[in-house]
Design a protein around this motif. Structure first.
Motif, short mmCIF file in Angstrom:
data_model
loop_
_atom_site.label_atom_id
_atom_site.label_comp_id
_atom_site.label_asym_id
_atom_site.label_seq_id
_atom_site.Cartn_x
_atom_site.Cartn_y
_atom_site.Cartn_z
N ALA A 94 0.82 -1.21 0.00
CA ALA A 94 0.00 0.00 0.00
C ALA A 94 0.86 1.26 0.00
O ALA A 94 0.50 2.28 -0.60
CB ALA A 94 -0.93 0.00 1.21
N SER A 95 2.02 1.21 0.65
CA SER A 95 2.90 2.37 0.72
C SER A 95 3.51 2.71 -0.63
O SER A 95 3.64 3.89 -0.98
CB SER A 95 4.02 2.12 1.75
N VAL A 96 3.91 1.70 -1.37
CA VAL A 96 4.48 1.93 -2.70
C VAL A 96 3.44 2.57 -3.62
O VAL A 96 3.73 3.54 -4.34
CB VAL A 96 5.00 0.61 -3.30
N VAL A 97 2.22 2.05 -3.58
CA VAL A 97 1.15 2.62 -4.40
C VAL A 97 0.86 4.06 -3.97
O VAL A 97 0.68 4.95 -4.82
CB VAL A 97 -0.13 1.77 -4.27
N SER A 98 0.87 4.32 -2.68
CA SER A 98 0.58 5.66 -2.17
C SER A 98 1.63 6.67 -2.61
O SER A 98 1.30 7.83 -2.89
CB SER A 98 0.49 5.63 -0.64
#
Length: 438
Positions: A94-98
């Motif tokens: 989720a952090s990479v996408v964010s």
């Protein structure tokens, strides 16, 4: 004997958390004020503008896992390896996408502003580096916050040294923007190293476990985004509607207003494990401890609020200089918003204990909607003051207003109102002590 041991560990754990936050606060206060003076309101506002945009997507990247992780670890300790491992994988993805969403969002709302894009991207890298924060829930559940405190303190110290070097070198604003990422990278490295040396279980990852965790945490994704919106959109809207200088002044006021939050946050974080455990063994003691926590948070907020009304102007001038004098009236409004925010933070324990997580997203969305609409009109009429008032009213609505709309959440408001009865008991106890000393 076990009860005394548990209370002793709770006190030690709380003391370590207080040390970490006090140390980090003092360090960031000194270095941050020097940086703000050096950068000036415009460049300082540029960093604040970018940080607000990053915060909007940070709440999404967390997937609401921070809010449920401790309860999951305490409820099923035999599966903590699978729980932690699965949560870490979910958070990383989720952090990479964010991160990519942040940079895309900046390009859409501020096309052609390459400086803002660079500043925001450098800060947004901290989203990926912050995955380690989930491990703090394990340290808290084990009452081993000493380890996490040491890592955070080392990271804060290194960033403090980094900023001093930048000040001496006369560096550009982009270098200052990278500070948040450097701090999370250092802290994360230390925490992961110590965690793998301390843990006595294997990490695992399970698709079914991911589904279970997401099923319990998804309520907090929407509420987390709503919280980010009504706490950050004031700065975003100020940046769009007025300019980066106003964001810098507003950010300086909010920074000072939030300084005291380390005390109730540390106490709440450390008390959560004890209160949640009481819920499973003694309902009456659980409610009493929770109400005492609410009372303590409220009294602290009242005392700090009165102090800022009297000395807020001098605090701003001392820390930031006359260039930031316009921030003083904002501080006198925003300080009350942080008091209500801390009540909401303490309420999270009750939400978990009573399984009322599903309502969190509703009353935070109400606060968010009010904040957006109010700020849109208030900023045009009153400028920065309108944004500050909007933040205060939103925090009041979320903390105590919105829960009244649902039958299942009204008991919290009654608990909060009832918590003040312990103030009278505390005064009576203090009177007895004084009489005995005579």
């Amino acid at each position: 004997m076990f009860h005394k041991l548990k209370n002793s560990r709770f006190v030690v754990n709380t003391n370590w958390l207080l040390f970490k936050t006090v140390y980090s606060m003092l360090l960031s206060l000194v270095i941050g004020s020097l940086s703000a003076r050096y950068l000036g309101p415009s460049n300082y506002g540029l960093i604040g503008y970018g940080a607000s945009l990053v915060t909007l997507f940070t709440s999404i990247s967390q997937l609401g896992l921070n809010n449920i992780m401790m309860n999951e670890l305490l409820r099923a300790p035999e599966e903590k390896g699978k729980t932690l491992g699965t949560a870490l994988v979910m958070r990383l993805a989720a952090s990479v996408v964010s991160f990519f969403c942040v940079t895309f969002f900046v390009c859409v709302i501020e096309p052609g502003n390459r400086l803002l894009l660079a500043v925001t991207a450098l800060q947004a890298l901290s989203i990926i580096c912050s995955v380690y924060e989930l491990l703090n829930e394990w340290f808290l559940s084990e009452l081993k916050s000493k380890i996490y405190v040491i890592a955070s303190s080392v990271g804060a110290t290194m960033v403090g040294i980094w900023k001093v070097v930048l000040l001496m070198a006369g560096a550009s604003v982009q270098w200052f923007a990278a500070s948040a990422t450097i701090q999370t990278l250092v802290c994360g490295g230390i925490v992961f190293f110590i965690f793998f040396r301390q843990k006595q279980f294997r990490l695992g990852c399970s698709r079914s476990r991911a589904g279970e965790l997401f099923g319990r945490s998804n309520h907090y994704i929407i509420s987390g985004l709503a919280i980010a919106l009504y706490t950050q959109m004031d700065k975003v809207m100020l940046g769009k509607m007025m300019g980066e200088r106003e964001v810098g002044l507003y950010t300086s006021a909010m920074t000072v207003a939030m300084l005291w939050e380390f005390v109730p946050q540390s106490i709440t974080n450390s008390a959560s494990a004890v209160i949640l455990e009481k819920k499973n063994h003694n309902e009456e003691n659980y409610l009493k401890l929770f109400q005492i926590l609410l009372l303590g948070v409220s009294v602290m907020g009242l005392m700090v609020g009165v102090g800022i009304q009297l000395f807020g102007k001098y605090v701003i001038l001392l820390l930031y200089g006359r260039e930031y004098a316009e921030a003083a009236p904002l501080l006198q409004i925003l300080i009350w918003s942080t008091s209500f925010a801390m009540i909401g933070t303490a309420r999270s324990i009750w939400n978990v204990a009573e399984d009322k997580n599903r309502y969190v997203k509703y009353y935070t969305l109400i606060g968010c909607l009010f904040n957006l609409v109010f700020n849109y009109f208030a900023i045009q009429v009153w400028g920065m003051t309108g944004a500050a008032v909007g933040t205060l009213l939103s925090q009041m609505i979320v903390a105590l207003g919105a829960p009244l709309l649902w039958k299942d959440t009204r008991p919290f408001v009654r608990l909060y109102a009832g918590s003040w009865k312990y103030l009278k008991q505390a005064r009576s106890l203090l009177g007895d002590v004084k009489r005995k000393q005579r």
